[in-house]
Scaffold this active site. Structure first.
Site, short mmCIF file in Angstrom:
data_model
loop_
_atom_site.label_atom_id
_atom_site.label_comp_id
_atom_site.label_asym_id
_atom_site.label_seq_id
_atom_site.Cartn_x
_atom_site.Cartn_y
_atom_site.Cartn_z
N GLY A 13 0.73 -1.18 0.02
CA GLY A 13 0.03 -0.20 -0.07
C GLY A 13 0.84 1.20 -0.18
O GLY A 13 0.64 2.33 0.61
N TYR A 150 -13.42 -3.33 11.11
CA TYR A 150 -12.28 -2.80 11.23
C TYR A 150 -11.32 -3.06 12.17
O TYR A 150 -10.10 -3.52 12.10
CB TYR A 150 -12.33 -1.24 10.81
CG TYR A 150 -10.89 -0.47 10.67
CD1 TYR A 150 -10.04 -0.60 9.49
CD2 TYR A 150 -10.84 0.40 11.78
CE1 TYR A 150 -9.20 0.10 9.58
CE2 TYR A 150 -9.61 1.12 11.75
CZ TYR A 150 -8.53 1.03 10.47
OH TYR A 150 -7.54 1.61 10.68
N1 LIG Z 1 -5.18 7.36 8.36
C1 LIG Z 1 -5.40 6.98 9.59
O1 LIG Z 1 -6.02 7.71 10.44
C2 LIG Z 1 -5.09 5.59 10.11
C3 LIG Z 1 -5.37 5.25 11.25
C4 LIG Z 1 -4.96 3.94 11.87
C5 LIG Z 1 -4.45 3.11 11.16
N2 LIG Z 1 -4.43 3.50 9.72
C6 LIG Z 1 -3.82 2.46 8.64
O2 LIG Z 1 -2.95 2.98 8.03
C7 LIG Z 1 -2.61 2.10 6.63
C8 LIG Z 1 -2.54 2.99 5.65
O3 LIG Z 1 -3.67 3.81 5.58
P1 LIG Z 1 -3.43 5.34 5.09
O4 LIG Z 1 -4.29 6.24 6.20
O5 LIG Z 1 -2.28 5.91 4.54
O6 LIG Z 1 -4.65 5.27 3.78
P2 LIG Z 1 -4.29 5.44 2.39
O7 LIG Z 1 -4.03 6.76 1.83
O8 LIG Z 1 -5.76 4.94 1.54
O9 LIG Z 1 -3.37 4.11 1.64
C9 LIG Z 1 -3.57 3.09 1.98
C10 LIG Z 1 -2.86 2.20 0.93
O10 LIG Z 1 -3.18 0.86 1.06
C11 LIG Z 1 -3.67 0.38 -0.34
N3 LIG Z 1 -4.76 -0.55 -0.44
C12 LIG Z 1 -5.95 -0.52 -0.01
N4 LIG Z 1 -6.52 -1.65 -0.24
C13 LIG Z 1 -5.60 -2.63 -0.99
C14 LIG Z 1 -5.38 -3.78 -1.26
N5 LIG Z 1 -6.69 -4.67 -1.28
N6 LIG Z 1 -4.25 -4.14 -1.74
C15 LIG Z 1 -3.19 -3.25 -2.07
N7 LIG Z 1 -3.23 -2.28 -1.49
C16 LIG Z 1 -4.19 -1.72 -0.68
C17 LIG Z 1 -4.28 1.75 -0.85
O11 LIG Z 1 -4.34 1.70 -2.31
P3 LIG Z 1 -5.50 2.67 -3.02
O12 LIG Z 1 -4.70 3.98 -3.22
O13 LIG Z 1 -5.70 1.96 -4.26
O14 LIG Z 1 -6.81 2.83 -1.96
C18 LIG Z 1 -3.10 2.67 -0.65
O15 LIG Z 1 -1.90 2.60 -1.25
C19 LIG Z 1 -4.00 1.18 6.47
O16 LIG Z 1 -3.49 -0.26 6.95
C20 LIG Z 1 -4.83 1.96 7.73
O17 LIG Z 1 -5.61 0.93 8.38
C21 LIG Z 1 -4.75 4.57 9.36
#
Ligand SMILES: NC(=O)c1ccc[n+]([C@@H]2O[C@H](COP(=O)([O-])OP(=O)(O)OC[C@H]3O[C@@H](n4cnc5c(N)ncnc54)[C@H](OP(=O)(O)O)[C@@H]3O)[C@@H](O)[C@H]2O)c1
Length: 250
Positions: A13, A150
């Site tokens: 990701g 989640y």
């Molecule tokens: N932002 C927050 O507040 C927060 C808080 C707690 C935990 N997290 C965790 O941090 C991690 C990163 O999230 P983020 O906030 O940076 O969000 P993000 O910008 O949406 O990044 C998520 C990444 O994972 C990719 N992804 C999603 N589903 C996938 C799949 N089936 N196969 C391969 N790649 C996939 C997305 O691709 P696409 O661009 O195609 O969607 C994107 O590159 C996640 O695991 C999330 O649960 C985030």
């Protein structure tokens, strides 16, 4: 001299948000970085923007056929993986009674099953001294309405952190987690909320954070860098919350 000179890092990701910021930081610290993502155009654009030292390929963490190819795809780009940041994830929220099997499965398949088998597939090429970092969430320690599937998917991941840390200790492979609080990334725009609901949600969340702001992806990237580097050499099975103090409030 970068903190990650000579290291190869795989970031799942990595085309967006926390994964992309971490890829940028790891490159700056001297690592070669391989990112994955589920959208070809997004992965290509991210690799282009990351520049020299970056490569990537499409791999859907929710699709076991893709996960099972990970070792072969990575082998085309690098002979080993020193740092594995299991970051790909979705945040699909719904009230408990309105949680469909489809939404439940999407959270579990991507955030937990995909993460679990990503580590299993790449483990044979992680050498002694390797660092595995799992991206969980502070929500595993508290209750927030609408996040049952989640939060459970991430709770399972945090449990895996501890078991793996024990199983891999004699191979000198460390396993740790970053647990982000609210971080301003595109994940919120992928939740299906309209703009008004999203703004209200964000204002409510922000008011409850002691440091009174959303975190930035770079805040989490710095914690991931610490866990990836030798500076955290005596940490395994640990979790670093990156949450502006949210987890300690009531
Ligand atoms: N932002 C927050 O507040 C927060 C808080 C707690 C935990 N997290 C965790 O941090 C991690 C990163 O999230 P983020 O906030 O940076 O969000 P993000 O910008 O949406 O990044 C998520 C990444 O994972 C990719 N992804 C999603 N589903 C996938 C799949 N089936 N196969 C391969 N790649 C996939 C997305 O691709 P696409 O661009 O195609 O969607 C994107 O590159 C996640 O695991 C999330 O649960 C985030």
């Amino acid at each position: 001299m970068g903190k990650l000179n000579g290291k190869v890092a795989v970031i799942t990701g990595g085309n967006s948000g926390i994964g992309f910021a971490t890829a940028q930081l790891f490159l700056k610290e001297g690592a070669r970085v391989i990112i994955t993502g589920r959208r070809d155009d997004a992965v290509r654009e991210a690799v282009r923007n990351l520049g020299e030292g970056a490569s990537g390929f499409v791999s859907d963490a929710g699709n076991m056929a893709d996960v099972n190819q990970l070792d072969r795809e990575v082998a085309k780009l690098a002979p080993k993986v020193d740092i594995l940041f299991v970051n790909a994830g979705v945040g699909l929220f719904a009230p408990f009674e309105g949680t469909s099997e489809e939404l439940f499965n999407a959270n579990m398949d991507i955030n937990f099953r995909g993460a679990y088998f990503t580590v299993q597939k790449l483990l044979p090429v992680i050498p002694e001294g390797g660092s595995i970092i799992l991206n969980t969430t502070i929500l595993v320690h508290s209750g927030l309405a609408n996040t049952s599937a989640y939060s459970a998917s991430k709770g399972a991941l945090l449990s895996l952190n501890k078991t793996l840390a024990i199983e891999l200790a004699d191979r000198k492979i460390r396993v740790n987690s970053v647990s982000p609080g609210p971080i301003a990334t595109p994940i919120y725009s992928k939740m299906g909320m309209d703009e008004a609901a999203l703004n209200a949600f964000a204002a409510d969340v922000q008011a409850k954070i002691p440091l009174q702001r959303f975190g930035q992806s770079e805040d989490v990237a710095q914690a991931a860098l610490f866990l990836a580097s030798e500076e955290s050499g005596f940490l395994t099975g640990s979790e670093i919350p990156v949450d502006g103090g949210k987890a300690i409030t009531f």
